[in-house]
Design a protein around this motif. Sequence first.
Motif, PDB file in Angstrom:
ATOM      1  N   GLY A 114       0.868  -1.161   0.102  1.00  0.00           N
ATOM      2  CA  GLY A 114       0.065   0.085  -0.096  1.00  0.00           C
ATOM      3  C   GLY A 114       0.926   1.275  -0.053  1.00  0.00           C
ATOM      4  N   SER A 115       0.224   2.220  -0.273  1.00  0.00           N
ATOM      5  CA  SER A 115       0.996   3.596  -0.341  1.00  0.00           C
ATOM      6  C   SER A 115       1.366   4.004   0.954  1.00  0.00           C
ATOM      7  N   LYS A 116       0.341   3.777   1.997  1.00  0.00           N
ATOM      8  CA  LYS A 116       0.501   4.774   3.228  1.00  0.00           C
ATOM      9  C   LYS A 116       1.765   4.367   3.940  1.00  0.00           C
ATOM     10  N   TYR A 152      -3.623  14.955   3.279  1.00  0.00           N
ATOM     11  CA  TYR A 152      -3.584  13.597   3.932  1.00  0.00           C
ATOM     12  C   TYR A 152      -2.526  13.478   5.091  1.00  0.00           C
ATOM     13  N   ASN A 184      -6.051  14.978  -1.933  1.00  0.00           N
ATOM     14  CA  ASN A 184      -6.798  14.402  -0.791  1.00  0.00           C
ATOM     15  C   ASN A 184      -6.824  15.284   0.199  1.00  0.00           C
ATOM     16  N   ASP A 196       2.570  12.249  -4.841  1.00  0.00           N
ATOM     17  CA  ASP A 196       1.323  11.234  -4.403  1.00  0.00           C
ATOM     18  C   ASP A 196       0.366  11.302  -5.346  1.00  0.00           C
ATOM     19  N   TYR A 219      -5.023   9.440  -7.173  1.00  0.00           N
ATOM     20  CA  TYR A 219      -6.449   9.396  -7.603  1.00  0.00           C
ATOM     21  C   TYR A 219      -6.306   9.980  -9.046  1.00  0.00           C
ATOM     22  N   SER A 266      -0.740   4.046  -5.863  1.00  0.00           N
ATOM     23  CA  SER A 266      -1.471   2.982  -5.221  1.00  0.00           C
ATOM     24  C   SER A 266      -2.717   2.535  -6.184  1.00  0.00           C
ATOM     25  N   SER A 294      -5.319   0.833  -4.860  1.00  0.00           N
ATOM     26  CA  SER A 294      -6.471   0.602  -3.737  1.00  0.00           C
ATOM     27  C   SER A 294      -7.629   1.204  -4.405  1.00  0.00           C
ATOM     28  N   LYS A 295      -7.494   2.304  -5.153  1.00  0.00           N
ATOM     29  CA  LYS A 295      -8.811   3.022  -5.373  1.00  0.00           C
ATOM     30  C   LYS A 295      -9.298   2.691  -6.931  1.00  0.00           C
ATOM     31  N   ARG A 335      -3.438  -4.274  -0.216  1.00  0.00           N
ATOM     32  CA  ARG A 335      -1.945  -3.603  -0.113  1.00  0.00           C
ATOM     33  C   ARG A 335      -1.244  -3.328  -1.498  1.00  0.00           C
TER      34      ARG A 335
HETATM   35  C1  LIG Z   1      -3.271  10.904  -0.784  1.00  0.00           C
HETATM   36  C2  LIG Z   1      -3.193   9.518  -0.357  1.00  0.00           C
HETATM   37  N1  LIG Z   1      -2.236   8.829  -0.476  1.00  0.00           N
HETATM   38  C3  LIG Z   1      -1.902   7.682   0.217  1.00  0.00           C
HETATM   39  C4  LIG Z   1      -3.315   6.938   0.425  1.00  0.00           C
HETATM   40  C5  LIG Z   1      -2.890   5.510   1.022  1.00  0.00           C
HETATM   41  O1  LIG Z   1      -3.420   4.446   0.128  1.00  0.00           O
HETATM   42  P1  LIG Z   1      -3.069   3.048   0.374  1.00  0.00           P
HETATM   43  O2  LIG Z   1      -2.292   3.151   1.560  1.00  0.00           O
HETATM   44  O3  LIG Z   1      -4.471   2.292   0.365  1.00  0.00           O
HETATM   45  O4  LIG Z   1      -2.189   2.523  -0.952  1.00  0.00           O
HETATM   46  C6  LIG Z   1      -4.374   7.558   0.495  1.00  0.00           C
HETATM   47  C7  LIG Z   1      -5.582   6.973   0.897  1.00  0.00           C
HETATM   48  O5  LIG Z   1      -6.727   7.321   0.966  1.00  0.00           O
HETATM   49  C8  LIG Z   1      -4.481   8.855   0.079  1.00  0.00           C
HETATM   50  O6  LIG Z   1      -5.710   9.344   0.079  1.00  0.00           O
END
Ligand SMILES: Cc1ncc(COP(=O)(O)O)c(C=O)c1O
Length: 389
Positions: free
Chosen positions: A95-97, A122, A161, A189, A192, A231, A233-234, A242
């Motif tokens: 995942g990116s987080k 974020y 975000n 980052d 989106y 990412s 994820s979305k 992840r």
């Molecule tokens: C700006 C931004 N960066 C990173 C993430 C992390 O995404 P993930 O950990 O699901 O890959 C999010 C998730 O909401 C995000 O909004």
Amino acid sequence: MGFADLSALAYPWDTLGDVRATARAHPDGVLDLSIGTPVDPTPAVVRDALAAASDAHGYPLTHGTPALRAAVAAWFARRRGVPDVDPEAVLPTVGSKELVGLLPSLLGLGPGDVVVHPAVAYPTYDVGARLAGATPLATDDVDAWAGRPDVRLVWVNSPGNPTGAVADVAHLRRVVDAARETGAVVVGDECYAELPWADRWTGPDGASLVPSLLDPRVSGGSHERLLVAYSLSKQSNVAGYRAAFVAGDPALVRGLLATRKHLGMIVPAPVQAAMTAALGDDAHVAAQRAVYAGRRAALLGALGAAGFAVDGSEAGLYLWARPTGDARAGADVPVEGATSRELAAWFARRGILVGPGEFYGPAGDRHVRVALTAPDDDVTRAVARITPS
Ligand SMILES: Cc1ncc(COP(=O)(O)O)c(C=O)c1O
């Protein structure tokens, strides 16, 4: 030096107790438009690839399989206008987080170093700076940090975000030029990017024109000191897998890879296979975008009728809303200038959970973030509850 202790730092979503209780008390049930967690099924093309790779008896490659890294480079060329990503300079992340949170530490930043991130952002950019013992600086003004040698890392989040703002080529170029003068690393980052809404960012068939930090018009043809975090994820409904990656400067990626190998920060092999399949299939991304377009149009209409203006929101998964004060006479609308928690409480009385803008910094405290990640039926019910009768 080690990690700073962040265990006492409040996790924003854990502070919503009273608002959550109000929303849950709604007689027709709570509708969750708060955390942007995908609600639609993971596409079959991705699940099949995961299942086919489920015999994973050996350790996976920290660097990612050659197939995955080639798929990332091809995706950048096909979808992001970046023809020159070196597959060697691609690294999958869990995942990116985690990457966002750990990057300042992995780059060796510490006390005295400054990490710049957007004014409304974020929260993990701030957390990552603090974890490293560095100092976060929340600003959108390049002049606030240009020329400062203590600025070592600059986060750009476009589409943003929570605001949905998109940085154009000229702005990105300015950031890169300023950072290069002092040797700061710039990280885009961009998770989106495949969800553009404004006409100026939307090409034929909904393809994204949102510029990447690695776009040659921005980078000038060199990825030196530049990284993009991305990412799946979305865009592919795989938040639970992840599945993400970072790419850009070969030297920076080599350093990250070396550290992550020591730490065992590895994306599981079946997830790497699923990512490879997801990045090769544009059809499911377009279909998911169409689903979000419907939800977005419905919520935009309802918010407008209730007297909210939606700022930014040119791309991405959120509507960044604030009351204007001019709704239909007699309607119970929040007043202009209300705090974001008061606004969240207004939604909660309608049984709707949204994100208070203050979660994203003090500059966000007059807005709420309304996520498009609710099933269509829930969005229809939310629209009915928001629209003044
Ligand atoms: C700006 C931004 N960066 C990173 C993430 C992390 O995404 P993930 O950990 O699901 O890959 C999010 C998730 O909401 C995000 O909004």
